[in-house]
Design a protein around this motif. Sequence first.
Motif, PDB file in Angstrom:
ATOM      1  N   VAL A 156       0.842  -1.207   0.000  1.00 50.03           N
ATOM      2  CA  VAL A 156       0.000   0.000   0.000  1.00 50.03           C
ATOM      3  C   VAL A 156       0.875   1.254   0.000  1.00 50.03           C
ATOM      4  CG1 VAL A 156      -1.728   1.333   1.278  1.00 50.03           C
ATOM      5  CG2 VAL A 156      -1.938  -1.152   1.144  1.00 50.03           C
ATOM      6  N   ILE A 157       1.920   1.252   0.830  1.00 47.55           N
ATOM      7  CA  ILE A 157       2.827   2.402   0.893  1.00 47.55           C
ATOM      8  C   ILE A 157       3.528   2.596  -0.444  1.00 47.55           C
ATOM      9  CG2 ILE A 157       4.964   3.275   1.946  1.00 47.55           C
ATOM     10  CD1 ILE A 157       4.025   1.788   4.546  1.00 47.55           C
ATOM     11  N   ASP A 158       4.065   1.516  -1.000  1.00 45.75           N
ATOM     12  CA  ASP A 158       4.836   1.603  -2.236  1.00 45.75           C
ATOM     13  C   ASP A 158       3.978   2.082  -3.402  1.00 45.75           C
ATOM     14  OD1 ASP A 158       7.503   1.319  -3.140  1.00 45.75           O
ATOM     15  OD2 ASP A 158       6.939  -0.493  -4.247  1.00 45.75           O
ATOM     16  N   GLU A 159       2.724   1.618  -3.476  1.00 41.91           N
ATOM     17  CA  GLU A 159       1.816   2.049  -4.548  1.00 41.91           C
ATOM     18  C   GLU A 159       1.418   3.512  -4.414  1.00 41.91           C
ATOM     19  OE1 GLU A 159      -1.439  -0.650  -4.096  1.00 41.91           O
ATOM     20  OE2 GLU A 159      -0.333  -2.350  -4.928  1.00 41.91           O
ATOM     21  N   SER A 160       1.494   4.044  -3.193  1.00 41.77           N
ATOM     22  CA  SER A 160       1.034   5.415  -2.925  1.00 41.77           C
ATOM     23  C   SER A 160       2.163   6.328  -2.467  1.00 41.77           C
ATOM     24  CB  SER A 160      -0.062   5.382  -1.856  1.00 41.77           C
ATOM     25  OG  SER A 160      -1.143   4.612  -2.281  1.00 41.77           O
TER      26      SER A 160
ATOM     27  N   LEU B 274       3.454  13.778   4.326  1.00 46.10           N
ATOM     28  CA  LEU B 274       4.023  12.972   5.408  1.00 46.10           C
ATOM     29  C   LEU B 274       5.543  12.854   5.256  1.00 46.10           C
ATOM     30  CD1 LEU B 274       1.327  10.138   5.324  1.00 46.10           C
ATOM     31  CD2 LEU B 274       1.516  12.001   6.997  1.00 46.10           C
ATOM     32  N   PRO B 275       6.270  12.912   6.364  1.00 48.21           N
ATOM     33  CA  PRO B 275       7.737  12.880   6.278  1.00 48.21           C
ATOM     34  C   PRO B 275       8.346  11.477   6.189  1.00 48.21           C
ATOM     35  CG  PRO B 275       7.063  13.233   8.541  1.00 48.21           C
ATOM     36  CD  PRO B 275       5.807  13.208   7.721  1.00 48.21           C
ATOM     37  N   TRP B 276       7.595  10.422   6.448  1.00 47.25           N
ATOM     38  CA  TRP B 276       8.179   9.104   6.627  1.00 47.25           C
ATOM     39  C   TRP B 276       8.215   8.171   5.420  1.00 47.25           C
ATOM     40  CZ3 TRP B 276       4.621   5.602   5.322  1.00 47.25           C
ATOM     41  CH2 TRP B 276       3.277   5.944   5.483  1.00 47.25           C
ATOM     42  N   PRO B 277       7.483   8.386   4.318  1.00 49.11           N
ATOM     43  CA  PRO B 277       7.499   7.395   3.241  1.00 49.11           C
ATOM     44  C   PRO B 277       8.890   7.065   2.691  1.00 49.11           C
ATOM     45  CG  PRO B 277       5.607   8.801   2.952  1.00 49.11           C
ATOM     46  CD  PRO B 277       6.451   9.406   4.061  1.00 49.11           C
ATOM     47  N   ASP B 278       9.784   8.032   2.660  1.00 51.43           N
ATOM     48  CA  ASP B 278      11.140   7.749   2.173  1.00 51.43           C
ATOM     49  C   ASP B 278      11.877   6.772   3.079  1.00 51.43           C
ATOM     50  OD1 ASP B 278      10.897   9.273  -0.092  1.00 51.43           O
ATOM     51  OD2 ASP B 278      11.855  11.054   0.762  1.00 51.43           O
ATOM     52  N   GLY B 279      11.477   6.670   4.347  1.00 54.45           N
ATOM     53  CA  GLY B 279      12.112   5.756   5.282  1.00 54.45           C
ATOM     54  C   GLY B 279      11.517   4.355   5.266  1.00 54.45           C
ATOM     55  N   CYS B 280      10.520   4.140   4.438  1.00 52.40           N
ATOM     56  CA  CYS B 280       9.884   2.807   4.317  1.00 52.40           C
ATOM     57  C   CYS B 280      10.164   2.273   2.924  1.00 52.40           C
ATOM     58  CB  CYS B 280       8.379   2.907   4.561  1.00 52.40           C
ATOM     59  SG  CYS B 280       7.937   3.165   6.266  1.00 52.40           S
ATOM     60  N   ARG B 281      11.352   1.749   2.732  1.00 52.75           N
ATOM     61  CA  ARG B 281      11.782   1.291   1.412  1.00 52.75           C
ATOM     62  C   ARG B 281      11.760  -0.221   1.239  1.00 52.75           C
ATOM     63  NH1 ARG B 281      11.351   4.725  -2.626  1.00 52.75           N
ATOM     64  NH2 ARG B 281      11.876   6.809  -1.937  1.00 52.75           N
ATOM     65  N   SER B 282      11.371  -0.942   2.291  1.00 50.78           N
ATOM     66  CA  SER B 282      11.347  -2.400   2.195  1.00 50.78           C
ATOM     67  C   SER B 282      10.315  -2.963   3.162  1.00 50.78           C
ATOM     68  CB  SER B 282      12.725  -2.977   2.521  1.00 50.78           C
ATOM     69  OG  SER B 282      13.010  -2.791   3.895  1.00 50.78           O
TER      70      SER B 282
ATOM     71  N   SER C  86      -2.945  11.341  20.995  1.00 52.88           N
ATOM     72  CA  SER C  86      -3.015  11.906  19.650  1.00 52.88           C
ATOM     73  C   SER C  86      -3.470  10.818  18.678  1.00 52.88           C
ATOM     74  CB  SER C  86      -1.651  12.455  19.227  1.00 52.88           C
ATOM     75  OG  SER C  86      -0.724  11.397  19.134  1.00 52.88           O
ATOM     76  N   VAL C  87      -4.023  11.247  17.566  1.00 48.65           N
ATOM     77  CA  VAL C  87      -4.471  10.332  16.525  1.00 48.65           C
ATOM     78  C   VAL C  87      -3.890  10.800  15.202  1.00 48.65           C
ATOM     79  CG1 VAL C  87      -6.464   9.347  15.313  1.00 48.65           C
ATOM     80  CG2 VAL C  87      -6.666   9.948  17.736  1.00 48.65           C
ATOM     81  N   SER C  88      -3.423   9.852  14.412  1.00 50.11           N
ATOM     82  CA  SER C  88      -3.015  10.140  13.038  1.00 50.11           C
ATOM     83  C   SER C  88      -3.530   9.017  12.149  1.00 50.11           C
ATOM     84  CB  SER C  88      -1.498  10.291  12.942  1.00 50.11           C
ATOM     85  OG  SER C  88      -0.846   9.115  13.378  1.00 50.11           O
ATOM     86  N   TYR C  89      -3.639   9.289  10.874  1.00 52.19           N
ATOM     87  CA  TYR C  89      -4.226   8.330   9.952  1.00 52.19           C
ATOM     88  C   TYR C  89      -3.754   8.636   8.546  1.00 52.19           C
ATOM     89  CZ  TYR C  89      -7.249  12.394  10.053  1.00 52.19           C
ATOM     90  OH  TYR C  89      -7.703  13.695  10.079  1.00 52.19           O
ATOM     91  N   TRP C  90      -3.771   7.627   7.715  1.00 52.50           N
ATOM     92  CA  TRP C  90      -3.544   7.802   6.281  1.00 52.50           C
ATOM     93  C   TRP C  90      -4.148   6.622   5.533  1.00 52.50           C
ATOM     94  CZ3 TRP C  90      -0.985   3.923   3.822  1.00 52.50           C
ATOM     95  CH2 TRP C  90      -0.107   3.149   4.561  1.00 52.50           C
ATOM     96  N   LEU C  91      -4.477   6.866   4.278  1.00 49.62           N
ATOM     97  CA  LEU C  91      -4.986   5.828   3.380  1.00 49.62           C
ATOM     98  C   LEU C  91      -4.129   5.786   2.130  1.00 49.62           C
ATOM     99  CD1 LEU C  91      -8.842   6.516   3.366  1.00 49.62           C
ATOM    100  CD2 LEU C  91      -7.657   4.658   4.553  1.00 49.62           C
ATOM    101  N   GLY C  92      -4.032   4.612   1.520  1.00 50.09           N
ATOM    102  CA  GLY C  92      -3.440   4.522   0.197  1.00 50.09           C
ATOM    103  C   GLY C  92      -4.287   5.315  -0.782  1.00 50.09           C
ATOM    104  N   GLU C  93      -3.656   5.834  -1.809  1.00 47.02           N
ATOM    105  CA  GLU C  93      -4.342   6.732  -2.742  1.00 47.02           C
ATOM    106  C   GLU C  93      -5.587   6.101  -3.355  1.00 47.02           C
ATOM    107  OE1 GLU C  93      -3.170   9.798  -6.340  1.00 47.02           O
ATOM    108  OE2 GLU C  93      -1.823   8.114  -5.916  1.00 47.02           O
ATOM    109  N   ASN C  94      -5.548   4.811  -3.649  1.00 48.93           N
ATOM    110  CA  ASN C  94      -6.695   4.144  -4.279  1.00 48.93           C
ATOM    111  C   ASN C  94      -7.889   3.984  -3.342  1.00 48.93           C
ATOM    112  OD1 ASN C  94      -5.256   3.855  -6.665  1.00 48.93           O
ATOM    113  ND2 ASN C  94      -4.482   1.836  -6.116  1.00 48.93           N
ATOM    114  N   PHE C  95      -7.722   4.276  -2.060  1.00 51.91           N
ATOM    115  CA  PHE C  95      -8.797   4.094  -1.081  1.00 51.91           C
ATOM    116  C   PHE C  95      -9.404   5.420  -0.614  1.00 51.91           C
ATOM    117  CE2 PHE C  95      -6.228   0.274  -0.808  1.00 51.91           C
ATOM    118  CZ  PHE C  95      -7.190  -0.726  -0.844  1.00 51.91           C
TER     119      PHE C  95
END
Length: 193
Positions: A34-38, A46-54, A109-118
Amino acid sequence: MEDFLLEIPDAPIEGERVVLRLLHEPDAEPLFAVIDESRDFLARHLPWPDGCRSVADVAARIESWEMQAEMANGACWGIFERPQGSASAPALAGVIVLGWIQAAHLSASVSYWLGENFTGRGLATEALRLLSRYAFAKLGLNRLEISASVANAESRAVATRAGFVQEGICREYERIHGHFEDHVRFSLLAKDL
């Protein structure tokens, strides 16, 4: 503190269109997908997607969320979209995180995210409403907070639709891709429901 539940139960939170389920190691691969597709979509705010490469990077995050849940200072649920009219399994659409639980103050605190297709189908709003009710009724919390970039109109709209009240602007709250962004602070109190 006698009103605060000192553990996060590992049981699904059922909604009409979504199911929230605590994430575990087997969820690393589908969550990475989901992360990789979006990736570009998520990286806008969001600051963290670059840190999720695998898958291993995602598995490490899931492990830290599991430890937080064991210590009752946070947890991460997958947002699973229920299938429409078929017997297939719910699809992992994104995550919702209850973090920084302050037991003495009964807040989190609450945070949330969805993949782009959702996006655009009300899934994040339903997930936020479900988690809010759960946090107040089952965990004994009194206050939830959301911080959303002023540039992220979609996230601000989710908070508003779920009943959160805008409290103000936090100047230069977060550094994303080398520049600071102001954030809007939202809150919801148990008595607001």
